[in-house]
Enzyme design. Structure first.
Site, mmCIF file in Angstrom:
data_model
loop_
_atom_site.group_PDB
_atom_site.id
_atom_site.type_symbol
_atom_site.label_atom_id
_atom_site.label_comp_id
_atom_site.label_asym_id
_atom_site.label_seq_id
_atom_site.Cartn_x
_atom_site.Cartn_y
_atom_site.Cartn_z
ATOM 1 N N ASP A 46 41.305 35.199 46.099
ATOM 2 C CA ASP A 46 41.852 36.779 46.821
ATOM 3 C C ASP A 46 42.509 37.553 45.421
ATOM 4 O O ASP A 46 43.618 37.230 45.201
ATOM 5 C CB ASP A 46 42.569 36.501 47.804
ATOM 6 N N GLU A 73 44.311 40.104 44.553
ATOM 7 C CA GLU A 73 44.936 41.274 45.020
ATOM 8 C C GLU A 73 46.367 41.191 44.359
ATOM 9 O O GLU A 73 46.952 39.814 44.213
ATOM 10 C CB GLU A 73 44.965 41.532 46.515
#
Length: 305
Positions: free
Chosen positions: A164, A166
């Site tokens: 992920d 982010e």
């Protein structure tokens, strides 16, 4: 370190402004064979759990009223972090106290799910320190981090890793900006280290658009990829078979039941093989879950505390 709460930023409005298989890996070695799950026809269902607030065991509390199969096939521990050590100038894998507690108590937090036939995957997320999957300065640096990931999977008997990209905040602490080679090196090394395990892609961030370098395309090294914007339909921009993609994404308790049902219906009608859910908590969410299981599997969901 603080792990950001995904629900604060994952909304339909954000999705509108954003640019842009079913075969599992081998069961983790746990010391006890996993019991076969009751037969279930239909897409693979995935549940992310914010372990800062909720128990992984919630994933195993939902079964189908018709047949008794598990509602969820993959449980994702959300989330470990990729941190940056300013002394060694290297990325390092970090677990906050809640993630560490789940891992340290694998016998009671992870094995019960695996024994039901549910795969348990660890998500890894940026942590505002400049380290990310897309800015390793060399192949060796990427391989070193890949080994930290695969060692963790082996140590705690997990079934794989979820990426992920982010909150990295590339450039912090003097780190580099995303480059073309980094993620390719990382995923290639990780797949070599754990050939029978799950590698999944939360389709967001610089890494998601950097899947090919130097003649190497890592698309086929992923088991799954999914849409990161809850309450929306968006086909991940990766050339995997439909059986490995989730264009649908819902936040349990945050996405309306009608939307969850509509996305599930579209998943089936368009032939996709995965359905992504986020933020399963400890409440009885059988009504929310049944909204999509009726469309995916032709059955209501039963909650067993």
């Amino acid at each position: 370190m603080f792990t950001p709460i995904r629900s604060r930023v994952r909304t339909a409005a954000l999705a509108l402004s954003a640019v842009m298989a079913l075969a599992f890996g081998a069961t983790a070695t746990t010391g006890a064979a996993a019991a076969p799950a009751a037969a279930k026809q239909g897409p693979t269902s995935v549940a992310y759990v914010e372990v800062n607030n909720n128990s992984m065991l919630n994933v195993g509390k939902y079964t189908l009223s018709n047949g008794g199969g598990n509602v969820f096939d993959v449980a994702v521990i959300f989330a470990a972090n990729i941190n940056y050590n300013t002394s060694t100038k290297a990325a390092t894998l970090y677990f906050n106290e809640n993630v560490q507690r789940v891992l340290d108590n694998a016998a009671t937090q992870i094995r019960p799910l695996q024994q039901k036939g549910i795969k348990v995957v660890l998500s890894v997320l940026g942590n505002h320190q400049g380290a990310g999957f897309a800015n390793f300065p060399s192949q060796q640096a990427a391989s070193t981090f890949a080994k930290q990931l695969s060692d963790t999977v082996a140590k705690y008997g997990l079934d794989g890793i979820d990426f992920d990209d982010e909150y990295a905040e590339y450039g912090n602490n003097g780190t580099g900006q995303p480059n073309a080679s980094s993620f390719v090196y990382l995923v290639s090394a990780l797949r070599t280290n754990m050939p029978g395990k799950i590698i999944s892609l939360y389709n967001i961030g610089p890494s998601a658009s950097r899947l090919s370098y130097g003649g190497v395309d890592i698309t086929s090294k992923f088991d799954y990829a999914w849409n990161p914007y809850y309450g929306t339909w968006q086909v991940p921009g990766i050339a995997l078979p439909k059986s490995k993609l989730s264009p649908a994404a819902v936040q349990i308790g945050g996405t309306s039941q009608s939307t969850a049902a509509s996305l599930a219906r579209r998943t089936v009608s368009e032939g996709y093989g995965v359905y992504l859910t986020y933020n399963l908590d400890g409440a009885n969410r059988s009504a929310d879950v049944s909204a999509f299981t009726r469309e995916l599997y032709g059955s209501d969901a039963r909650y067993t505390p």
